[in-house]
Enzyme design. Structure first.
Site, PDB file in Angstrom:
ATOM      1  N   SER A 190      13.841  62.816  -2.627  1.00 23.31           N
ATOM      2  CA  SER A 190      14.238  62.847  -1.213  1.00 23.31           C
ATOM      3  C   SER A 190      14.015  64.196  -0.542  1.00 23.31           C
ATOM      4  O   SER A 190      14.157  64.305   0.680  1.00 23.31           O
ATOM      5  CB  SER A 190      15.703  62.446  -1.078  1.00 23.31           C
ATOM      6  OG  SER A 190      15.851  61.075  -1.381  1.00 23.31           O
ATOM      7  N   GLU A 199     -26.732  85.547 -23.484  1.00 21.06           N
ATOM      8  CA  GLU A 199     -27.064  86.377 -22.321  1.00 21.06           C
ATOM      9  C   GLU A 199     -28.528  86.791 -22.191  1.00 21.06           C
ATOM     10  O   GLU A 199     -28.995  87.021 -21.092  1.00 21.06           O
ATOM     11  CB  GLU A 199     -26.187  87.642 -22.331  1.00 21.06           C
ATOM     12  CG  GLU A 199     -24.705  87.351 -22.149  1.00 21.06           C
ATOM     13  CD  GLU A 199     -24.414  86.671 -20.824  1.00 21.06           C
ATOM     14  OE1 GLU A 199     -24.960  87.085 -19.787  1.00 21.06           O
ATOM     15  OE2 GLU A 199     -23.649  85.692 -20.834  1.00 21.06           O
TER      16      GLU A 199
END
Length: 772
Positions: free
Chosen positions: A419, A151
């Site tokens: 289906s 950082e």
């Protein structure tokens, strides 16, 4: 003036001419008081002087303009230097920086979840909630260095902010990129104040607070505060808690490699479970540490990615078993852009989350699954998702019996739809001008688009088979013909997307395109019968069929109705955003959906009819086991009433294994185990609610044909072609043989497998086995 002649009187007096003034040329400071200042202005010209050329005038104008520009630049530079200094001087005594003890006391508040009726569902307490504040001397040096590498590598050299980083971030954003310029001290201020608004005011105030904090404390104190309060993902605030949730160990026992992974998560803690992102961040931090000399090249080269322990082992306290997946979906929605909050902020504040999940319907889902799955193969997996079509609210969510220990079988897996995909074929056909009374050749087998297509078993509706009857009997030859020769695959994929099937979903931490047959390359017509190109999540099928139930209006599914803060202030409120799905004209979209319902409401009547004469519509589906003529690998039932849509899927973790009903000894079809679970759930969930009827459909393009009953003529399948024996509870057809490199199965992507088929043998009619 000419000289006066002799005798001529003077009429004019000669003026006195003063001697020329002696002065230093070019120095305006030596000008005499009575001199005209305009004599020395750039645009003054003596009348007796020759006129300037156009080029000379242009040069003079340019000189004058640049003179003004220089003056403006000096003024602007002065303001740029003095303005911020003055602003900081004014703001400095007015701001205070947050002390870590006060911040820690306000973190990790309890989150309360509520059922749809407002009653309490559970309380969420975060991991590490009761951990004490750590001192910097407790933090190993390599852990500190990992955080700095991730950082703010120059933290000990800057005055609370990194000027270079800020300038770099401004440049990147000005050129269209995305970057933050916050140093570690500024990040602490941002996280501690819980203010991340993207405004200049917030940024300025944050910078002044960071500068003041640096002046009033030392860098070690700031780093200690940061390590106690920053969020690392997985619900952990502070490095002490993070060590536990990532690796189940004390912070002092972390290796430099493990510390690098945890530190890398600070940037985007909500992505902690995206392993691709985690590896990218780990590599970045490790490289930074090596560059700074905090680890040597030998150690860097010897390290493999330190995989953290499973997230499920460190989950926040709350719901367990199947309900843990409900909690997970709620938390994911809090973190989503739709809500605009985050779990990190919710933890710090302590909120009440009101959900859409109905207590009775959730129990009905669990009871239906337990009752039908009792005594079945323990390797069978199932999911059930239920959505209110009128709002999009998720009413029940059962994603697997093992909760977080297993796979999320509702939203965490992609399966061939079989289906159940055929209603999207019908939408595409209706939009191009077909009607449910139009006919196709329903005989079997047929060669269509160079593929041999067969219906299940001996199913056969004749050469003039109406679309409605073909849907009821789920005839592959009709729908394959319809898509291959009339609608095309893109129209089918579009219809599915319009109904609610997302174009891209996250799967195994990566984006996965659904309905891949639509884009690029040669279209694969197998999408017509829900084959390999119709891969969907079971949850999304419930959403898509809810669009049919809502008469063509799509509403995005959601789990959260509102979120309240500790003082009952409203932090979030869901708003309904229904849109016409199949056509911009609401009436046309409604007619299209109603025509589908007109067909699908006939299907559950056969052997999974809803109790009490309640009208229900739906479609079953199966996917045939690769290289098999009598086994299935997946089975579905998706159906709805006007007020509730539900999807049930059954399969195994590996898609190349047969699914068998132990009670009948036969393969599982859509109207078997999935249909029975669906029926039990719908009957219980809707018990005591008004019995609703579907609105009468305005039939498109043609009037409804008379119902055709399947004949009992001999099968047209050649004698050397294997036929399929259908189960009495069956409900579906077959697919052409097609090879696909990889496809999802269960929770993992399977390796290349043999060609597969989709089957959906029709249910028995009037107690008899169906014949061609």
């Amino acid at each position: 003036m000419p000289p006066r002649r002799p005798g001529e009187e003077a009429t004019t007096q000669m003026p006195h001419v003063a001697p020329p003034v002696q002065r230093e040329p070019g120095l305006l400071t030596h000008r005499e008081p009575d001199e005209d200042p305009d004599l020395y202005d750039d645009d003054y010209y003596d009348d007796d002087e020759p006129e300037l050329t156009e080029e000379e005038e242009r040069r003079l104008r340019k000189k004058k303009i640049w003179k003004r520009v220089r003056i403006g630049a000096f003024v602007a530079l002065g303001l740029m230097i003095l303005g911020p200094v003055l602003a900081v001087a004014i703001a400095y005594p007015l701001v205070n920086w947050p002390h870590p003890e006060e911040v820690a006391a306000g973190q990790n508040k309890t989150i309360t979840l509520h059922w749809a009726d407002g009653s309490e569902m559970a309380k969420i307490t975060q991991p590490g909630q009761n951990l004490s504040m750590l001192k910097l001397d407790e933090v190993p040096d390599h852990v500190r260095k990992a955080v700095l590498a991730a950082e703010d590598a120059n933290f000990y050299e800057n005055p609370g902010f990194d000027a270079k980083a800020i300038v770099r971030a401004v440049w990147i954003q000005a050129t269209g990129g995305s970057s933050g310029g916050s140093g570690l001290t500024q990040q602490y201020i941002k996280k501690a104040t819980n203010n991340e608004a993207p405004t200049l005011t917030r940024k300025f105030t944050e910078l002044v607070k960071a500068y003041k904090m640096s002046n009033e404390s030392d860098h070690d104190t700031i780093l200690e505060a940061y390590l106690n309060t920053v969020h690392f993902g997985r619900g952990a605030n502070g490095m002490k808690a993070a060590a536990q949730v990532y690796y189940g160990k004390d912070m002092k026992d972390l290796t430099p490699s493990e510390a690098a992974l945890i530190a890398g998560m600070i940037q985007t803690p909500s992505w902690s479970e995206d392993m691709e992102y985690a590896q990218k961040r780990w590599n970045f931090v490790m490289d930074q540490m090596q560059q700074k000399g905090w680890i040597d090249q030998a150690y860097r080269g010897s390290q493999q990615f330190p995989t953290p322990q499973p997230f499920e082992k460190t989950r926040p306290g709350g719901l367990e078993g199947p309900m843990a997946r409900v909690q997970q979906q709620i938390e994911n929605e809090v973190d989503s852009d739709d809500v605009g909050l985050t779990m990190e902020k919710a933890q710090k504040v302590g909120v009440d989350i009101y959900t859409t999940v109905d207590k009775n319907m959730q129990q009905a889902a669990t009871d239906a699954v337990n009752a039908v799955m009792n005594g079945q193969d323990p390797d069978l997996r199932t999911s059930l998702s239920a959505i209110d079509p009128t709002t999009g609210a998720v009413k029940a969510y059962y994603a697997g019996k093992d909760g977080l220990q297993g796979i999320d079988y509702a939203k965490g897996t992609i399966q061939e739809a079989g289906s159940t995909f055929k209603p999207f074929d019908l939408i595409a056909a209706l939009k191009m001008g077909k009607g449910i009374g139009d006919t196709y050749d329903g005989t079997s087998p047929r060669t269509i688009a160079n593929q041999v297509i067969r219906n299940a078993g001996t199913s056969n509706c004749g050469k003039q088979c109406p679309i409605k009857q073909a849907m009821i009997e789920s005839l592959n030859t009709v729908f394959y013909d319809m898509v291959a020769n009339d609608t095309g695959t893109p129209a089918v994929a579009d219809a599915a997307h319009e109904a609610g099937i997302p174009k891209t979903v996250m799967y195994e931490g990566k984006p996965f395109n659904t309905l891949v047959g639509k884009d690029g390359g040669k279209p694969n017509t197998g999408i017509a019968i829900g084959a390999d190109d119709a891969q969907v999540r079971p949850f999304d099928m419930a959403s898509a069929f809810a669009t049919f139930a809502a008469r063509g209006v799509y509403r995005k599914p959601f789990f959260i109705t509102k979120i309240e803060g500790p003082d009952k202030e409203l932090l979030y409120q869901h708003t309904e955003k229904g849109v016409p799905a199949f056509d911009p004209d609401p009436t046309k979209s409604q007619d299209l959906a109603d025509n589908v319902t007109e067909v699908l409401k006939e299907i559950p009547k056969k052997n999974i009819a809803c109790a009490g004469g309640r009208e229900c519509a739906g479609k079953t589906g199966t996917h045939e086991l690769p290289e098999s003529k009598d086994q299935n690998s997946k089975a579905w039932m998706v159906g709805y009433t006007p007020s509730l849509s539900a999807s049930v899927w059954v399969g195994k973790d590996q898609g190349n294994l047969p699914i068998t009903d132990r009670k009948t000894g036969g393969p599982i079809f859509g109207s078997g185990i999935p249909g029975q679970i669906w029926k039990k759930f719908m009957d219980a969930a809707l018990n005591g609610t008004p019995v609703e009827k579907f609105p009468k459909a305005h039939l498109l393009n043609r009037s409804e044909p008379p119902k055709i009953t399947p004949s009992n003529t001999p099968s047209q399948t050649p004698s050397n072609t294997p036929t399929r024996t259908t189960d009495p509870n069956a409900s579906e057809p077959t697919k052409p043989t097609q090879t696909k490199p990889t496809r999802p199965c269960g929770g993992v992507l399977c390796p290349s497998q043999p060609p597969t088929t989709t089957t959906d043998p029709p249910d028995p009619v009037n107690g008899q086995q169906p014949n061609p």
